[in-house]
Scaffold this motif. Structure first.
Motif, PDB file in Angstrom:
ATOM      1  N   LEU A 347     -59.603   7.513  27.667  1.00 46.89           N
ATOM      2  CA  LEU A 347     -60.082   7.496  26.278  1.00 46.89           C
ATOM      3  C   LEU A 347     -59.855   6.161  25.581  1.00 46.89           C
ATOM      4  CD1 LEU A 347     -58.718  11.012  25.240  1.00 46.89           C
ATOM      5  CD2 LEU A 347     -61.120  10.405  25.633  1.00 46.89           C
ATOM      6  N   ALA A 348     -59.011   5.322  26.141  1.00 43.93           N
ATOM      7  CA  ALA A 348     -58.650   4.068  25.485  1.00 43.93           C
ATOM      8  C   ALA A 348     -59.825   3.092  25.482  1.00 43.93           C
ATOM      9  CB  ALA A 348     -57.445   3.433  26.172  1.00 43.93           C
ATOM     10  N   TYR A 354     -54.436   1.913  31.512  1.00 44.09           N
ATOM     11  CA  TYR A 354     -54.603   1.984  32.959  1.00 44.09           C
ATOM     12  C   TYR A 354     -53.540   1.146  33.666  1.00 44.09           C
ATOM     13  CZ  TYR A 354     -58.915   4.651  33.508  1.00 44.09           C
ATOM     14  OH  TYR A 354     -59.837   5.668  33.557  1.00 44.09           O
ATOM     15  N   ILE A 355     -53.227  -0.020  33.102  1.00 50.31           N
ATOM     16  CA  ILE A 355     -52.173  -0.851  33.698  1.00 50.31           C
ATOM     17  C   ILE A 355     -50.835  -0.136  33.617  1.00 50.31           C
ATOM     18  CG2 ILE A 355     -50.988  -3.063  33.588  1.00 50.31           C
ATOM     19  CD1 ILE A 355     -53.965  -3.171  34.457  1.00 50.31           C
ATOM     20  N   GLN A 356     -50.565   0.498  32.459  1.00 51.78           N
ATOM     21  CA  GLN A 356     -49.324   1.267  32.308  1.00 51.78           C
ATOM     22  C   GLN A 356     -49.292   2.419  33.315  1.00 51.78           C
ATOM     23  OE1 GLN A 356     -48.780   2.780  28.321  1.00 51.78           O
ATOM     24  NE2 GLN A 356     -47.024   4.052  28.911  1.00 51.78           N
ATOM     25  N   LEU A 357     -50.434   3.077  33.499  1.00 53.71           N
ATOM     26  CA  LEU A 357     -50.526   4.159  34.473  1.00 53.71           C
ATOM     27  C   LEU A 357     -50.241   3.637  35.878  1.00 53.71           C
ATOM     28  CD1 LEU A 357     -51.309   7.023  35.386  1.00 53.71           C
ATOM     29  CD2 LEU A 357     -53.715   6.274  35.362  1.00 53.71           C
ATOM     30  N   GLY A 358     -50.813   2.492  36.185  1.00 55.47           N
ATOM     31  CA  GLY A 358     -50.584   1.907  37.497  1.00 55.47           C
ATOM     32  C   GLY A 358     -49.118   1.607  37.737  1.00 55.47           C
ATOM     33  N   GLN A 359     -48.451   1.093  36.720  1.00 52.69           N
ATOM     34  CA  GLN A 359     -47.024   0.785  36.863  1.00 52.69           C
ATOM     35  C   GLN A 359     -46.200   2.055  37.047  1.00 52.69           C
ATOM     36  OE1 GLN A 359     -46.680  -1.390  33.204  1.00 52.69           O
ATOM     37  NE2 GLN A 359     -47.010  -3.386  34.174  1.00 52.69           N
ATOM     38  N   SER A 360     -46.580   3.132  36.331  1.00 54.37           N
ATOM     39  CA  SER A 360     -45.878   4.408  36.493  1.00 54.37           C
ATOM     40  C   SER A 360     -46.070   4.954  37.900  1.00 54.37           C
ATOM     41  CB  SER A 360     -46.389   5.423  35.462  1.00 54.37           C
ATOM     42  OG  SER A 360     -46.073   5.009  34.151  1.00 54.37           O
ATOM     43  N   LEU A 361     -47.272   4.829  38.428  1.00 46.38           N
ATOM     44  CA  LEU A 361     -47.549   5.303  39.786  1.00 46.38           C
ATOM     45  C   LEU A 361     -46.792   4.467  40.817  1.00 46.38           C
ATOM     46  CD1 LEU A 361     -51.364   5.936  39.313  1.00 46.38           C
ATOM     47  CD2 LEU A 361     -49.655   7.689  39.876  1.00 46.38           C
ATOM     48  N   MET A 362     -46.668   3.178  40.543  1.00 43.82           N
ATOM     49  CA  MET A 362     -45.895   2.328  41.458  1.00 43.82           C
ATOM     50  C   MET A 362     -44.441   2.750  41.502  1.00 43.82           C
ATOM     51  SD  MET A 362     -47.572  -1.413  40.582  1.00 43.82           S
ATOM     52  CE  MET A 362     -46.428  -2.341  41.623  1.00 43.82           C
ATOM     53  N   SER A 363     -43.898   3.121  40.319  1.00 42.51           N
ATOM     54  CA  SER A 363     -42.489   3.537  40.296  1.00 42.51           C
ATOM     55  C   SER A 363     -42.273   4.823  41.061  1.00 42.51           C
ATOM     56  CB  SER A 363     -42.026   3.710  38.846  1.00 42.51           C
ATOM     57  OG  SER A 363     -42.667   4.823  38.239  1.00 42.51           O
ATOM     58  N   LEU A 364     -43.354   5.580  41.263  1.00 44.22           N
ATOM     59  CA  LEU A 364     -43.271   6.823  42.038  1.00 44.22           C
ATOM     60  C   LEU A 364     -43.654   6.605  43.501  1.00 44.22           C
ATOM     61  CD1 LEU A 364     -44.906   9.233  39.429  1.00 44.22           C
ATOM     62  CD2 LEU A 364     -42.496   9.145  40.065  1.00 44.22           C
ATOM     63  N   ASP A 379     -60.873  -3.918  35.204  1.00 44.57           N
ATOM     64  CA  ASP A 379     -62.322  -3.812  34.968  1.00 44.57           C
ATOM     65  C   ASP A 379     -62.635  -3.466  33.520  1.00 44.57           C
ATOM     66  OD1 ASP A 379     -62.771  -4.394  37.607  1.00 44.57           O
ATOM     67  OD2 ASP A 379     -63.012  -2.291  38.228  1.00 44.57           O
ATOM     68  N   LYS A 380     -61.797  -2.627  32.904  1.00 48.41           N
ATOM     69  CA  LYS A 380     -62.031  -2.208  31.507  1.00 48.41           C
ATOM     70  C   LYS A 380     -61.750  -3.355  30.542  1.00 48.41           C
ATOM     71  CE  LYS A 380     -61.740   2.123  28.978  1.00 48.41           C
ATOM     72  NZ  LYS A 380     -61.144   3.471  28.918  1.00 48.41           N
ATOM     73  N   GLY A 381     -60.802  -4.206  30.930  1.00 51.03           N
ATOM     74  CA  GLY A 381     -60.579  -5.453  30.206  1.00 51.03           C
ATOM     75  C   GLY A 381     -59.767  -5.343  28.933  1.00 51.03           C
ATOM     76  N   LYS A 382     -59.801  -6.426  28.151  1.00 50.22           N
ATOM     77  CA  LYS A 382     -59.073  -6.566  26.884  1.00 50.22           C
ATOM     78  C   LYS A 382     -57.567  -6.402  27.072  1.00 50.22           C
ATOM     79  CE  LYS A 382     -62.960  -4.833  24.109  1.00 50.22           C
ATOM     80  NZ  LYS A 382     -63.398  -3.814  23.129  1.00 50.22           N
TER      81      LYS A 382
END
Length: 452
Positions: A347-348, A354-364, A379-382
């Motif tokens: 929704l963002a 998405y970057i925050q999500l990626g980092q959370s998945l990496m920690s798991l 890809d979504k940018g900004k």
């Protein structure tokens, strides 16, 4: 004997804080009709303890029946017939002052009953032209009546002018009068002048053993708010909660705790309201959850938000998903936090979540999913720091042993400000790792030549 036949009427009491059309006059206006002879205003005249004897005119004998009929029609609210009689009386030659005053008073009341406030003021002010021949209490009270009609018209300056003239005639004005003056000052945004009048009005009311009216306490609270005087506003709101318990006042108390930087008290009050089923809408639940997060009550915040989603109270939007995932993450519910974070990322308007999500998945240790999420964010940018996101992507690829892909990713990160050192170190590390692996993969050759 004739004086016992006097008639009087009153107008309804004005209530502060009502709209102009529904407001009524706030004092008792007496038609003191004395039939025959000459009366005197005695020392017990209301509001004047040492009034000198005043000659009060009387209604002429020939008009007594007309005034009696007028009073009956007026009390029956038959204003059409009352007006006919008023016109007849007004046409009588050489009316004295008290007769003219009573005619004006009746006309003013009829105008007011028809919501013609300009007409009412015009008629009532005719009475104030001269006090000669009029009962002092009746004459003086007319200043207050005019003040209230001006107040009903939202002409607060004239309301104050006539109210102040009336105050000068009174030894002990009632609470309502102080409130009218205080309200007028408030509407003129003169809060310093409004405050002592409202305080005095409430004090007089309390001294009579009465609970302050809800509207009066609201006015006092509003004055303190306009003056940013939150410490004094708080006890007023607590009185409203005590005497007129409403959710609105509880929320207002909580808001003052926030202004006073007493967040623990605000949080406790919100929690209490939640436990009693008082908090039911989205903004209230979000506020409570945010307060609990600030108090390190992460599990409670997460539970409240989950129930809000389950009950359909919380909208499934970016703000709520992000807050819920934050609560879960802080509660160390890392796996559970992924789902709402994914929804928030979709929704963002940018790729940051998405970057925050990626980092959370990496920690798991969920490297493939992390790579996908980080790519989606890029890809979504900004992004605030694209170079840092590219480094994270390379890390996720490296952990999957995608060495060539990771090396290419890190090489692309070199161009970003402040990233070249880390990127080059990663490239060197990958090269070393690839070399190490190749060396390990070489066949081990055991020599069979043995020297004797």
């Amino acid at each position: 004997m004739l004086n016992s036949r006097c008639k009087r009427f009153h107008m309804s009491t004005v209530k502060l804080f009502m709209n102009v059309k529904s407001a009524a006059l706030g004092a008792l206006v007496y038609v003191l009709v004395s039939f025959g002879g000459v009366a005197q205003a005695q020392q017990d005249t209301e509001g004047q303890s040492k009034q000198k004897a005043v000659r009060i005119e009387s209604i002429g004998q020939k008009l007594i029946k007309d005034f009696e009929a007028l009073a009956e029609f007026f009390e029956a609210e038959n204003y059409a017939e009352a007006t006919v009689i008023l016109d007849k009386i007004a046409a009588t030659p050489e009316l004295n002052n008290i007769e003219n005053a009573y005619v004006a008073n009746y006309r003013g009341n009829i105008c007011f009953s028809r919501d013609d406030l300009n007409c009412a003021i015009r008629e009532f002010k005719k009475i104030l032209v001269t006090p000669d021949g009029l009962p002092p209490a009746f004459y003086n009270q007319m200043f207050y009546v005019v003040a209230q009609v001006y107040f009903s018209q939202e002409d607060y300056r004239n309301a104050l002018d006539y109210a102040q003239q009336w105050f000068q005639t009174q030894e002990d004005p009632p609470a309502d009068a102080y409130m009218l003056v205080g309200q007028a000052h408030y509407m003129l945004q003169d809060y310093d002048a409004a405050l002592p009048n409202v305080q005095k009005g409430i004090q007089k009311y309390v001294e009579l053993g009465s609970v302050p009216k809800e509207g009066w306490l609201n006015l006092l609270s509003s004055i303190y708010r306009q003056k940013d005087d939150y410490p004094n506003m708080l006890p007023v709101l607590k009185q409203l909660v005590e005497h007129y318990p409403k959710k609105t006042y509880l929320l207002a108390v909580a808001g003052i705790y926030n202004e006073l930087e007493e967040q623990p008290k605000m949080s406790a009050l919100y929690q209490g309201m939640y436990d009693h089923g008082i908090l039911v809408n989205e903004s209230e639940l979000v506020t409570l959850a945010s307060l609990l997060l600030s108090q390190d009550s992460y599990y409670k915040a997460a539970d409240i938000l989950k129930k809000g989603f389950d009950d359909g109270v919380l909208k499934k939007d970016l703000k709520n998903y992000r807050l819920y995932s934050q609560a879960l993450y802080l509660a160390k519910e890392y796996e559970t936090a992924i789902a709402p974070l994914e929804q928030a990322a979709k929704l963002a308007p940018d790729g940051k979540i998405y970057i925050q999500l990626g980092q959370s998945l990496m920690s798991l240790g969920r490297w493939a999913e992390a790579e996908t999420a980080i790519k989606q964010g890029i890809d979504k940018g900004k992004l605030d720091n694209l170079g840092r996101a590219v480094l994270a992507l390379g890390s996720a690829q490296f952990e999957q042993k995608k060495y060539d892909t990771a090396k290419a990713t890190f090489n692309s990160a070199v161009k970003f400000d402040g990233m070249s050192k880390d990127a080059n170190n990663w490239v060197k590390y990958i090269e070393a790792e690839v070399y190490r692996i190749k060396e390990l993969e070489k066949p081990i050759v055991i020599s069979t030549d043995v020297e004797v």
